[in-house]
Design a protein around this motif. Structure first.
Motif, PDB file in Angstrom:
ATOM      1  N   ARG A   1       0.742  -1.249   0.057  1.00  0.00           N
ATOM      2  CA  ARG A   1      -0.161   0.033  -0.071  1.00  0.00           C
ATOM      3  C   ARG A   1       1.067   1.425   0.089  1.00  0.00           C
ATOM      4  NH1 ARG A   1      -5.320  -0.653   1.096  1.00  0.00           N
ATOM      5  NH2 ARG A   1      -5.940  -3.016   1.587  1.00  0.00           N
ATOM      6  N   ASP A   2       0.460   2.335  -0.665  1.00  0.00           N
ATOM      7  CA  ASP A   2       1.275   3.698  -0.520  1.00  0.00           C
ATOM      8  C   ASP A   2       0.952   4.263   0.540  1.00  0.00           C
ATOM      9  OD1 ASP A   2      -1.391   4.727  -1.015  1.00  0.00           O
ATOM     10  OD2 ASP A   2      -1.046   5.410  -3.059  1.00  0.00           O
ATOM     11  N   VAL A   3       1.130   5.656   0.737  1.00  0.00           N
ATOM     12  CA  VAL A   3       0.845   6.344   2.025  1.00  0.00           C
ATOM     13  C   VAL A   3      -0.110   6.664   2.248  1.00  0.00           C
ATOM     14  CG1 VAL A   3       3.318   7.091   2.097  1.00  0.00           C
ATOM     15  CG2 VAL A   3       1.895   8.361   0.961  1.00  0.00           C
ATOM     16  N   ASN A   4      -1.109   6.712   1.435  1.00  0.00           N
ATOM     17  CA  ASN A   4      -2.594   7.077   1.597  1.00  0.00           C
ATOM     18  C   ASN A   4      -3.455   5.769   1.623  1.00  0.00           C
ATOM     19  OD1 ASN A   4      -2.520   9.878   1.550  1.00  0.00           O
ATOM     20  ND2 ASN A   4      -2.262   9.867  -0.534  1.00  0.00           N
ATOM     21  N   MET A   5      -2.888   4.630   1.819  1.00  0.00           N
ATOM     22  CA  MET A   5      -3.364   3.432   2.117  1.00  0.00           C
ATOM     23  C   MET A   5      -4.169   2.915   0.646  1.00  0.00           C
ATOM     24  SD  MET A   5      -2.648   2.343   4.694  1.00  0.00           S
ATOM     25  CE  MET A   5      -3.752   0.731   4.989  1.00  0.00           C
TER      26      MET A   5
ATOM     27  N   VAL B   1     -12.806   7.069  -0.629  1.00  0.00           N
ATOM     28  CA  VAL B   1     -12.874   6.726   0.790  1.00  0.00           C
ATOM     29  C   VAL B   1     -13.730   5.314   0.886  1.00  0.00           C
ATOM     30  CG1 VAL B   1     -13.998   7.474   2.908  1.00  0.00           C
ATOM     31  CG2 VAL B   1     -13.034   9.259   1.552  1.00  0.00           C
ATOM     32  N   ILE B   2     -14.626   5.073   0.367  1.00  0.00           N
ATOM     33  CA  ILE B   2     -15.237   3.748   0.337  1.00  0.00           C
ATOM     34  C   ILE B   2     -14.386   2.596  -0.102  1.00  0.00           C
ATOM     35  CG2 ILE B   2     -17.302   2.250  -0.708  1.00  0.00           C
ATOM     36  CD1 ILE B   2     -18.703   4.849  -1.166  1.00  0.00           C
ATOM     37  N   ILE B   3     -13.575   2.628  -1.158  1.00  0.00           N
ATOM     38  CA  ILE B   3     -12.455   1.830  -1.303  1.00  0.00           C
ATOM     39  C   ILE B   3     -11.687   1.517  -0.026  1.00  0.00           C
ATOM     40  CG2 ILE B   3     -10.550   1.257  -2.413  1.00  0.00           C
ATOM     41  CD1 ILE B   3     -11.713   2.523  -5.115  1.00  0.00           C
ATOM     42  N   GLN B   4     -11.128   2.418   0.484  1.00  0.00           N
ATOM     43  CA  GLN B   4     -10.248   2.326   1.671  1.00  0.00           C
ATOM     44  C   GLN B   4     -11.000   1.723   2.836  1.00  0.00           C
ATOM     45  OE1 GLN B   4      -9.681   6.842   2.112  1.00  0.00           O
ATOM     46  NE2 GLN B   4      -7.391   6.281   1.937  1.00  0.00           N
ATOM     47  N   HIS B   5     -12.288   1.674   2.941  1.00  0.00           N
ATOM     48  CA  HIS B   5     -13.103   1.007   4.241  1.00  0.00           C
ATOM     49  C   HIS B   5     -13.735  -0.156   3.618  1.00  0.00           C
ATOM     50  CE1 HIS B   5     -12.222   5.188   5.427  1.00  0.00           C
ATOM     51  NE2 HIS B   5     -12.444   4.652   6.720  1.00  0.00           N
TER      52      HIS B   5
ATOM     53  N   GLU C   1     -29.361  -0.103   3.954  1.00  0.00           N
ATOM     54  CA  GLU C   1     -29.010   0.908   2.540  1.00  0.00           C
ATOM     55  C   GLU C   1     -28.275   2.084   2.966  1.00  0.00           C
ATOM     56  OE1 GLU C   1     -33.253   3.375   3.884  1.00  0.00           O
ATOM     57  OE2 GLU C   1     -32.928   2.287   1.772  1.00  0.00           O
ATOM     58  N   ASN C   2     -27.547   2.069   4.075  1.00  0.00           N
ATOM     59  CA  ASN C   2     -26.779   3.219   4.667  1.00  0.00           C
ATOM     60  C   ASN C   2     -25.285   2.481   4.735  1.00  0.00           C
ATOM     61  OD1 ASN C   2     -28.659   5.159   4.686  1.00  0.00           O
ATOM     62  ND2 ASN C   2     -29.551   4.319   6.718  1.00  0.00           N
ATOM     63  N   HIS C   3     -25.088   1.316   4.579  1.00  0.00           N
ATOM     64  CA  HIS C   3     -23.757   0.678   4.400  1.00  0.00           C
ATOM     65  C   HIS C   3     -23.299   0.573   2.989  1.00  0.00           C
ATOM     66  CE1 HIS C   3     -24.395   0.815   8.830  1.00  0.00           C
ATOM     67  NE2 HIS C   3     -23.193   0.720   8.848  1.00  0.00           N
ATOM     68  N   PHE C   4     -22.000   0.590   2.655  1.00  0.00           N
ATOM     69  CA  PHE C   4     -21.653   0.626   1.452  1.00  0.00           C
ATOM     70  C   PHE C   4     -20.087  -0.052   1.060  1.00  0.00           C
ATOM     71  CE2 PHE C   4     -24.046   4.288   1.880  1.00  0.00           C
ATOM     72  CZ  PHE C   4     -25.266   4.032   1.080  1.00  0.00           C
ATOM     73  N   ARG C   5     -20.047  -0.802   0.272  1.00  0.00           N
ATOM     74  CA  ARG C   5     -18.630  -1.420  -0.189  1.00  0.00           C
ATOM     75  C   ARG C   5     -18.432  -1.010  -1.625  1.00  0.00           C
ATOM     76  NH1 ARG C   5     -17.320  -7.310   1.539  1.00  0.00           N
ATOM     77  NH2 ARG C   5     -15.207  -6.762   0.536  1.00  0.00           N
ATOM     78  N   SER C   6     -17.132  -1.249  -1.857  1.00  0.00           N
ATOM     79  CA  SER C   6     -16.635  -0.991  -3.416  1.00  0.00           C
ATOM     80  C   SER C   6     -16.829  -2.360  -4.012  1.00  0.00           C
ATOM     81  CB  SER C   6     -15.349  -0.330  -3.568  1.00  0.00           C
ATOM     82  OG  SER C   6     -14.801  -0.296  -4.748  1.00  0.00           O
ATOM     83  N   SER C   7     -17.177  -2.095  -5.293  1.00  0.00           N
ATOM     84  CA  SER C   7     -16.991  -3.461  -6.280  1.00  0.00           C
ATOM     85  C   SER C   7     -15.633  -3.141  -7.146  1.00  0.00           C
ATOM     86  CB  SER C   7     -18.140  -3.490  -6.937  1.00  0.00           C
ATOM     87  OG  SER C   7     -18.403  -2.099  -7.833  1.00  0.00           O
ATOM     88  N   VAL C   8     -14.857  -2.068  -7.033  1.00  0.00           N
ATOM     89  CA  VAL C   8     -13.503  -1.897  -7.619  1.00  0.00           C
ATOM     90  C   VAL C   8     -12.606  -2.800  -6.946  1.00  0.00           C
ATOM     91  CG1 VAL C   8     -11.964  -0.122  -8.530  1.00  0.00           C
ATOM     92  CG2 VAL C   8     -14.323   0.192  -8.505  1.00  0.00           C
ATOM     93  N   ASP C   9     -11.916  -3.437  -7.646  1.00  0.00           N
ATOM     94  CA  ASP C   9     -10.577  -4.291  -7.052  1.00  0.00           C
ATOM     95  C   ASP C   9      -9.443  -3.352  -6.851  1.00  0.00           C
ATOM     96  OD1 ASP C   9     -12.075  -6.527  -7.060  1.00  0.00           O
ATOM     97  OD2 ASP C   9     -11.298  -7.021  -9.326  1.00  0.00           O
TER      98      ASP C   9
END
Length: 226
Positions: A136-140, A171-175, A218-226
């Motif tokens: 990971r880079d410095v911005n995770m 931000v969503i990807i990070q979490h 409906e208020n929690h989200f994840r990324s579908s991007v790898d």
């Protein structure tokens, strides 16, 4: 998951704005619980007060971060009041005040040798490589998700995303390492420099385009991007 701590962690504004709430009013980056951090940047504006002075410090990695230093009435000579345009090094801890992230400063020092700016960025890179490894880079950001010389912004813009949509997705990807992802409230907290309508609009677009999806509700989200 058990968090590790570090005495003073050199950080950028972008990292601090992306840190997520942990417990007992603390924040974390990845598995690292933030204790004391250091930040280097230029003072864009300041707001002197009776109880505390407030500064907006910019290191060009994100929007200016609010820095607040309480006034020690018993030792005013030990507290400098940097003016706009001055580079400073800040030591302190990240807190939430009135729903916004604020770096509560224990010390602010004016930088006279501009080599300190470069030194700080090298310290940031070294510290985060040691803590989080080469994946990971410095911005995770996951390095394996990018080709050499390619940035996340380049990937996002090729997908037709606006700058606001980029930041929401980032931000969503990070979490997305969490099974339930990130809540809308935490998303608003982390992106407190944006308006809620902008975040909702961007989130709606990302959902419709399949970049993110809902998890436990409906208020929690994840990324579908790898």
């Amino acid at each position: 998951m058990q968090k590790c701590t570090l005495q003073i962690l050199p950080c950028t504004v972008s990292q601090l704005l992306s840190a997520y709430p942990d417990h007992d009013e603390t924040f974390a980056i990845g598995d690292l619980e933030l204790n004391q951090v250091s930040l280097v940047g230029i003072v864009r504006s300041c707001s002197p007060g009776v109880a505390y002075n407030q500064y907006f410090v910019d290191d060009m990695t994100g929007p200016p971060l609010t820095v607040r230093q309480w006034i020690d009435t018993e030792d005013l000579s030990s507290q400098m009041q940097p003016e706009p345009g001055v580079y400073v090094k800040v030591y302190g801890s990240l807190r939430i005040f009135q729903g916004k992230k604020v770096l509560l400063a224990k010390a602010i020092r004016r930088i006279k040798d501009l080599n300190e700016i470069t030194s700080h960025m090298l310290e940031v890179v070294y510290a985060h490589k040691q803590l989080f490894g080469k994946g990971r880079d410095v911005n995770m950001n996951a390095l394996c998700a990018r080709s050499a010389g390619q940035t996340f912004s380049e990937e996002y813009r090729r997908a037709g995303l606006t700058a606001v949509q980029e930041q929401v997705l980032h931000v969503i990807i990070q979490h997305s390492v969490k099974d339930h992802g990130i809540s809308f409230q935490d998303l608003v907290t982390l992106l407190d420099y944006m308006g809620i309508p902008e975040i909702r609009k961007s989130l709606s677009f990302l959902l419709n385009e399949g970049h993110v999806f809902s998890t436990i509700d409906e208020n929690h989200f994840r990324s579908s991007v790898d």
